[in-house]
Design an enzyme around this catalytic site. Structure first.
Site, PDB file in Angstrom:
ATOM      1  N   MET A  12       0.834  -1.198   0.000  1.00  0.00           N
ATOM      2  CA  MET A  12       0.000   0.000   0.000  1.00  0.00           C
ATOM      3  C   MET A  12       0.870   1.250   0.000  1.00  0.00           C
ATOM      4  O   MET A  12       0.424   2.352   0.357  1.00  0.00           O
ATOM      5  CB  MET A  12      -0.958   0.000   1.194  1.00  0.00           C
ATOM      6  N   HIS A  49       9.709  -3.062   3.109  1.00  0.00           N
ATOM      7  CA  HIS A  49       9.262  -3.278   1.727  1.00  0.00           C
ATOM      8  C   HIS A  49      10.439  -3.585   0.802  1.00  0.00           C
ATOM      9  O   HIS A  49      10.379  -4.505  -0.013  1.00  0.00           O
ATOM     10  CB  HIS A  49       8.538  -2.034   1.196  1.00  0.00           C
ATOM     11  N   LYS A  76       5.609  -9.530   9.860  1.00  0.00           N
ATOM     12  CA  LYS A  76       4.811  -8.722  10.785  1.00  0.00           C
ATOM     13  C   LYS A  76       3.333  -8.691  10.407  1.00  0.00           C
ATOM     14  O   LYS A  76       2.455  -8.625  11.266  1.00  0.00           O
ATOM     15  CB  LYS A  76       5.358  -7.285  10.822  1.00  0.00           C
ATOM     16  N   VAL A 129      11.626  -6.476   9.355  1.00  0.00           N
ATOM     17  CA  VAL A 129      12.781  -5.570   9.397  1.00  0.00           C
ATOM     18  C   VAL A 129      12.524  -4.537  10.482  1.00  0.00           C
ATOM     19  O   VAL A 129      11.427  -3.971  10.575  1.00  0.00           O
ATOM     20  CB  VAL A 129      13.004  -4.895   8.031  1.00  0.00           C
ATOM     21  N   SER A 183       7.212   0.268   9.842  1.00  0.00           N
ATOM     22  CA  SER A 183       5.812   0.323   9.428  1.00  0.00           C
ATOM     23  C   SER A 183       5.521   1.683   8.831  1.00  0.00           C
ATOM     24  O   SER A 183       6.119   2.697   9.246  1.00  0.00           O
ATOM     25  CB  SER A 183       4.890   0.085  10.633  1.00  0.00           C
ATOM     26  N   ARG A 206       3.012   3.303   9.440  1.00  0.00           N
ATOM     27  CA  ARG A 206       2.365   4.088  10.489  1.00  0.00           C
ATOM     28  C   ARG A 206       3.371   4.851  11.353  1.00  0.00           C
ATOM     29  O   ARG A 206       2.999   5.810  12.040  1.00  0.00           O
ATOM     30  CB  ARG A 206       1.536   3.176  11.401  1.00  0.00           C
TER      31      ARG A 206
END
Length: 289
Positions: free
Chosen positions: A30, A37, A152, A179, A188, A190
């Site tokens: 996303m 990533h 995760k 990671v 993340s 977030r």
């Protein structure tokens, strides 16, 4: 690297390569890329001829519209990071391309697995269906040899593994280790919202380590591990959504730490929801340079 907006464009581009026998590694995302990533992209690059990354903030995974609107978006930055990792194609469709007018089909996992994800709050009502639907769509669009997930995101890959078995999806599913940042916080999208609360967020990996230490010490009562994790979170005065210790294969609540388990923690730090997991008996995973 080519940035493709439509399903037709992507399929036409991929066909040139797959007709020649090329293998395809796929990383669904996303956006708001970080090292987690890019580690998946590197693994895909090492193992496959062609690497495809999708960048689509899926509205059906956000029960709260305000959270969807706040999700970080920076396509230019993400595209630069993907290109630096040797990604061949970035699939970045509009919502209308994925969910055209009249769209009326959903895919979901049901039964015990879905019940467990909801009861343990690993997934909120509605999220699982939204995630399953978009993943099946993307796998049908890309038709990859292998799809890569980060550990995760447990609800994602657990549900995808179930769907792959039930629906005979041909893609191999690879799950790579989480990671982490210097203090152990799981990377993340977030994390950018933590601001002044960033230091307190370190309590989440600390709580995981406390629970893992209990399991590795030979204690067999999972409640002891759970209590140690909760104590770490209490010190930081964060809002705890869940601390669950589950069978690593079935996700059933366990009663004995001698069996392989997943320790899952969800907490809100400064209002930002964070989640993390660890396995008491981590599986062997591919080495990523």
């Amino acid at each position: 690297m080519k940035i493709l907006r439509t399903i037709t464009e992507l399929r036409a581009e991929l066909k040139q390569h797959t007709d020649a026998g090329s293998t395809v590694g796929f990383v669904p995302t996303m956006g708001a890329f970080h090292e987690g990533h890019t580690s998946l992209m590197r693994a895909a690059r090492q193992q496959h001829d062609i690497v495809v990354v999708s960048l689509f903030v899926n509205p059906s995974q956000f029960p709260d519209r305000a959270v969807f609107d706040r999700y970080p978006r920076d396509e230019r930055r993400d595209a630069a990071m993907a290109e630096a990792e040797g990604v061949d194609m970035l699939f970045a469709p509009l919502v209308e391309e994925i969910y055209p007018k009249g769209f009326a089909t959903v895919v979901s996992v049901e039964g015990e697995l879905a019940d467990t994800l909801l009861k343990t709050k690993l997934s909120m009502d509605g999220q699982l269906t939204g995630m399953c639907t978009i993943i099946v769509k993307l796998l049908n669009i890309v038709q990859p040899t292998t799809v890569f997930f980060g550990e995760k995101d447990l609800p994602h890959w657990i549900a995808v593994e179930r769907m792959a078995a039930d629906l005979n999806l041909p893609a191999e599913i690879v799950v790579l280790p989480t990671v982490r940042e210097c203090d152990g916080l799981a990377m993340s999208s977030r994390n950018v919202h933590l601001g002044e609360h960033r230091e307190r967020a370190g309590c989440v990996p600390s709580a995981l380590r406390a629970a893992l230490d209990t399991a590795s010490s030979g204690m067999r009562d999972p409640q002891l591990a759970r209590d140690r994790a909760l104590a770490e979170l209490a010190v930081a005065h964060v809002e705890v959504d869940y601390v669950e210790i589950l069978n690593a294969r079935t996700l059933r609540v366990i009663t004995d730490l001698s069996e392989p388990a997943v320790i899952a923690i969800g907490a809100r730090v400064g209002g930002v929801p964070l989640l993390d997991i660890a396995r008491t008996h981590p599986p062997a995973t591919p080495t990523v340079a």
